[in-house]
Design a protein around this motif. Structure first.
Motif, mmCIF file in Angstrom:
data_model
loop_
_atom_site.group_PDB
_atom_site.id
_atom_site.type_symbol
_atom_site.label_atom_id
_atom_site.label_comp_id
_atom_site.label_asym_id
_atom_site.label_seq_id
_atom_site.Cartn_x
_atom_site.Cartn_y
_atom_site.Cartn_z
ATOM 1 N N UNK A 285 0.832 -1.202 0.000
ATOM 2 C CA UNK A 285 0.000 0.000 0.000
ATOM 3 C C UNK A 285 0.870 1.257 0.000
ATOM 4 N N UNK A 286 1.931 1.238 0.808
ATOM 5 C CA UNK A 286 2.846 2.385 0.838
ATOM 6 C C UNK A 286 3.514 2.573 -0.520
ATOM 7 N N UNK A 287 3.913 1.429 -1.123
ATOM 8 C CA UNK A 287 4.556 1.521 -2.432
ATOM 9 C C UNK A 287 3.588 2.072 -3.475
ATOM 10 N N UNK A 288 2.323 1.634 -3.391
ATOM 11 C CA UNK A 288 1.318 2.134 -4.323
ATOM 12 C C UNK A 288 1.086 3.622 -4.120
ATOM 13 N N UNK A 289 0.988 4.025 -2.855
ATOM 14 C CA UNK A 289 0.789 5.447 -2.576
ATOM 15 C C UNK A 289 1.975 6.260 -3.080
ATOM 16 N N UNK A 290 3.203 5.727 -2.870
ATOM 17 C CA UNK A 290 4.391 6.426 -3.351
ATOM 18 C C UNK A 290 4.386 6.497 -4.866
ATOM 19 N N UNK A 291 3.987 5.374 -5.507
ATOM 20 C CA UNK A 291 3.932 5.359 -6.965
ATOM 21 C C UNK A 291 2.899 6.354 -7.487
ATOM 22 N N UNK A 292 1.722 6.379 -6.831
ATOM 23 C CA UNK A 292 0.687 7.320 -7.256
ATOM 24 C C UNK A 292 1.126 8.759 -7.025
ATOM 25 N N UNK A 293 1.837 8.954 -5.910
ATOM 26 C CA UNK A 293 2.346 10.296 -5.609
ATOM 27 C C UNK A 293 3.333 10.738 -6.684
ATOM 28 N N UNK A 294 4.278 9.825 -7.023
ATOM 29 C CA UNK A 294 5.269 10.171 -8.034
ATOM 30 C C UNK A 294 4.610 10.360 -9.395
ATOM 31 N N UNK A 441 5.955 -11.200 -9.562
ATOM 32 C CA UNK A 441 5.732 -10.761 -8.188
ATOM 33 C C UNK A 441 6.996 -10.379 -7.460
ATOM 34 N N UNK A 442 8.043 -9.942 -8.180
ATOM 35 C CA UNK A 442 9.298 -9.568 -7.533
ATOM 36 C C UNK A 442 9.146 -8.288 -6.722
ATOM 37 N N UNK A 443 10.083 -8.063 -5.799
ATOM 38 C CA UNK A 443 10.000 -6.923 -4.883
ATOM 39 C C UNK A 443 10.094 -5.585 -5.611
ATOM 40 N N UNK A 444 10.758 -5.569 -6.763
ATOM 41 C CA UNK A 444 10.908 -4.313 -7.506
ATOM 42 C C UNK A 444 9.649 -3.951 -8.288
ATOM 43 N N UNK A 445 8.703 -4.907 -8.331
ATOM 44 C CA UNK A 445 7.448 -4.683 -9.062
ATOM 45 C C UNK A 445 7.721 -4.387 -10.548
ATOM 46 N N UNK A 446 8.732 -5.065 -11.091
ATOM 47 C CA UNK A 446 9.056 -4.955 -12.505
ATOM 48 C C UNK A 446 8.517 -6.186 -13.235
ATOM 49 N N UNK A 447 8.262 -6.077 -14.537
ATOM 50 C CA UNK A 447 7.837 -7.257 -15.291
ATOM 51 C C UNK A 447 8.902 -8.350 -15.213
ATOM 52 N N UNK A 500 12.059 1.282 -19.190
ATOM 53 C CA UNK A 500 11.468 0.008 -18.781
ATOM 54 C C UNK A 500 12.088 -0.561 -17.527
ATOM 55 N N UNK A 501 12.834 0.229 -16.780
ATOM 56 C CA UNK A 501 13.502 -0.250 -15.574
ATOM 57 C C UNK A 501 13.056 0.484 -14.333
ATOM 58 N N UNK A 502 13.940 0.535 -13.341
ATOM 59 C CA UNK A 502 13.586 1.172 -12.074
ATOM 60 C C UNK A 502 14.841 1.643 -11.364
ATOM 61 N N UNK A 503 14.728 2.806 -10.723
ATOM 62 C CA UNK A 503 15.806 3.336 -9.886
ATOM 63 C C UNK A 503 15.521 2.945 -8.443
ATOM 64 N N UNK A 504 16.500 2.313 -7.794
ATOM 65 C CA UNK A 504 16.367 1.892 -6.405
ATOM 66 C C UNK A 504 17.463 2.552 -5.592
ATOM 67 N N UNK A 505 17.070 3.278 -4.552
ATOM 68 C CA UNK A 505 18.027 3.959 -3.679
ATOM 69 C C UNK A 505 18.065 3.263 -2.326
ATOM 70 N N UNK A 517 20.429 1.250 -10.878
ATOM 71 C CA UNK A 517 19.594 1.439 -12.075
ATOM 72 C C UNK A 517 19.345 0.058 -12.678
ATOM 73 N N UNK A 518 18.117 -0.426 -12.525
ATOM 74 C CA UNK A 518 17.739 -1.724 -13.086
ATOM 75 C C UNK A 518 17.196 -1.500 -14.493
#
Length: 660
Positions: A285-294, A441-447, A500-505, A517-518
């Motif tokens: 839920x927090x990740x979704x809220x953060x994603x929606x916020x971003x 269903x990986x933690x990064x929520x990437x395809x 098509x990737x994701x930045x993880x800090x 940088x994935x």
């Protein structure tokens, strides 16, 4: 000694035959109780001194089935079963009554019809005034219904015991008044790990953690249960093997008929999985809220960048035109040049904003990350300075990624500069990469698929959790005024996600920061990106003076574009919408080129270009936009001009379209 109870006779009723006695069917000398139960269930009659029936009332007739005439003179023993007669149960009852004054016996009796029933028989002596024995008073009570009720209770209790014992999801057990364990079910054994013989008699406090024991939690639990009627709490408990589990605990006092507490009922449930699932749900839920916020910030940023692009377009274009008219005034030229540089800096900021909003134009190719980063070594060393020790850690073989090489270099440089600023005294900066396969269903929520993780690792000041959550937001910065725009990480975030990737800090105060940088592994057949292809069009009759229709819904941009076209020596016609541009094309005898903005209400630039190509295929088309938003997959390609554009950019674009 009391004679043992005999088995029921063969002709006893089924319920009576299945009833098991609770005590020997012998003789008990005790005070004769008052008759119990319904009158229909008991009978009273008299015996003479020899033990024969002397008087017989109607209740006795209903219970045993005999009339007075049929039973007068019948020996007392004749009403008992054959087994009881053989054991002398009736005779011993009479003898005991003579000695003690009364006697009680539980035995099988036989009715006139031969059916048997279990009965309690009370015998008391009847004496004359001179204390001589004159006979016996007999009270017979039918115990059949009582036995049935007792059996039902016993069966219910047995079923309940089996039910409790069979429960495996809950630990259900009893405590005595001091808190020692008195019973243990299968659920308790499964959850806590103890066998019944290992734990019964032990104090329940052994299930508590050392922290709870130090705070006196077990005693407080019992005290709360006594005071409030129930104790309910969730917390950590300890199994036999020392492992911990998160439990929901309920303790209730058990009272006797007088209301005194005789022990406690305790129910424990292992809710570790539920707690973990809730934690995972909260994180999602927090990740979704953060994603929606971003996403919301990205939409806002993209809109601001679009409007800012239009303003810069008008400012930059007007300044360039003005500069061409001030060739003889050096001081004025210096002022104009300064203003142009400011506009160019604004354009750079706009590009970063568009990168965060994932609306910039990316040319995605198969990029060799290891080779690209190693090729930046000299640039990085000069940019970061001698106090930063660069360490390259790349595997010998690394898959290519799908990325825009130029934007990736810029993203990597932004991360390196952030790392340098986090290490004011200098320190090591590690560049590395590794491959990974992400599953569904990986933690990064990437395809799911193959990815390359490119990381920069510094040993700087690090960030706390609050700062880390906001680090990629546009305009957020921890640097002083004038030392940063707050768009560096935002730009990296946008470029990586648009690829098509994701930045993880990952960061820890006083330890440092890792930026990952994935990026997806490029298709092995990929040879290039999604660049627009400039169509080959035959040149017009007059190559040096074109008739150009400029289309933009922003008046400032439209006026500036018209002036720039005229500055290049062409004839320009302005239109504020796609429909207005089509009207101009319909009435003008000659139109060579349409320059249109993409993001317009009513009709987009691509829609206008497709309409023009269908009706006037000879007209050249140029779409101006600051976004990477031209729809793909339509089979049509159009020349593209990035906004804000300068006069030279416009001249090159027109030249490319008019060259043979």
């Amino acid at each position: 000694m009391p004679a043992p109870l005999s088995d029921p006779p063969a002709n006893a009723p089924p319920d009576a035959a299945s009833t098991k006695p609770t005590a020997g069917g012998g003789l008990h000398t005790e005070p004769a109780p008052a008759p119990e139960g319904n009158v229909a269930d008991q009978a009273i009659y008299l015996l003479d001194v020899d033990g024969n029936v002397a008087r017989w009332n109607d209740d006795a007739g209903r219970l045993d089935g005999y009339t007075l005439r049929e039973v007068v003179g019948t020996p007392f023993r004749q009403f008992f079963s054959a087994e009881d007669r053989e054991q002398g149960t009736s005779d011993r009852a009479l003898d005991a009554a003579v000695r003690e004054g009364h006697a009680s016996v539980e035995a099988w009796r036989v009715r006139k019809d031969g059916s048997a029933y279990r009965a309690r028989v009370l015998v008391s002596t009847v004496r004359a005034p001179d204390d001589r024995l004159s006979g016996f008073a007999v009270i017979v009570r039918d115990l059949t219904e009582q036995r049935r009720a007792d059996e039902r209770i016993r069966r219910t209790e047995e079923q309940f015991r089996r039910l409790v014992q069979g429960v495996t999801d809950y630990a259900i057990f009893m405590l005595d008044r001091s808190g020692r364990i008195a019973s243990w079910n299968a659920g308790a054994q499964r959850i806590k790990g103890y066998l019944p013989h290992e734990i019964i008699g032990q104090h329940f406090s052994r299930f508590y953690t050392p922290e709870d024991l130090a705070e006196g939690e077990p005693a407080r639990a019992l005290e709360t249960a006594i005071r409030t009627g129930a104790y309910e709490k969730e917390g950590w408990r300890v199994r036999k093997d020392g492992s911990r589990f998160f439990a929901s605990v309920v303790i209730e006092p058990v009272r006797d008929d007088l209301g005194d507490i005789v022990g406690f009922a305790k129910i424990t449930r292992d809710i570790s999985e539920r707690r973990e699932a809730q934690a995972a749900l909260d994180a999602a839920r927090d990740a979704l809220m953060q994603s929606q916020k971003m996403e919301a910030i990205g939409q806002l940023t993209g809109g601001i960048a679009h409007d800012f692009n239009n303003l810069l377009m008008a400012v930059q274009g007007s300044l360039e035109l003005l500069r061409r008219r001030l060739a003889d005034d050096p001081r004025a030229l210096a002022l104009v040049d300064n203003a142009i540089h400011g506009a160019q800096r604004g354009a750079a900021l706009t590009q970063r904003m568009l990168a965060f909003a994932r609306r910039q134009d990316l040319h995605l190719d198969a990029v060799d990350v290891s080779q690209l980063v190693r090729g930046m070594t000299v640039l990085l060393e000069r940019t970061l300075g001698p106090s930063i020790a660069i360490d390259m850690r790349f595997p010998a073989k690394l898959e290519r990624v799908r990325a825009d090489a130029n934007q990736f270099e810029l993203a990597l440089l932004n991360l390196a500069l952030n790392a340098r600023d986090a290490m004011p005294q200098g320190g090591p900066l590690i560049f590395g990469a590794h491959e990974a396969t992400l599953l569904e269903g990986n933690e990064l929520r990437l395809p799911p698929g193959r990815y390359v993780c490119v990381a920069t690792i510094d040993a700087g000041t690090g960030m706390d959790e609050q700062t880390l959550q906001r680090a990629a937001e546009p305009f957020f910065t921890t640097k002083g005024v004038g030392k940063g725009t707050g768009l560096g990480l935002s730009m990296v975030h946008g470029v990586v996600e648009q690829s098509g990737g994701k930045l993880v800090l990952k960061s820890e105060v006083g330890v440092g920061t890792t930026a990952e940088m994935w990026l997806p592994v490029a298709d092995e057949h990929a040879v290039g990106g999604d660049r627009e292809v400039t169509p080959t069009v035959a040149p017009p009759d007059s190559r040096w003076r074109l008739v150009v229709v400029a289309v933009d819904d922003d008046d400032l941009v439209l006026k500036n574009t018209v002036m720039m076209v005229e500055e290049l020596g062409h004839r320009a016609l302005g239109a504020r919408s796609g429909s207005e541009a089509l009207e101009i094309l319909g009435r003008e005898a000659r139109v060579d080129l349409v320059i249109t903005d993409q993001a317009m209400p009513g009709m987009t630039g691509v829609e206008l270009a497709e309409a023009v190509r269908e009706r006037w295929p000879h007209v050249r088309l140029l779409i101006a936009t600051g976004f990477a938003e031209l729809p793909g997959g339509s089979g049509r390609t159009f020349a593209k001009l990035d906004k804000p554009f300068r006069l030279a950019d416009l001249a090159r674009a027109i030249g490319a379209l008019t060259s043979g």
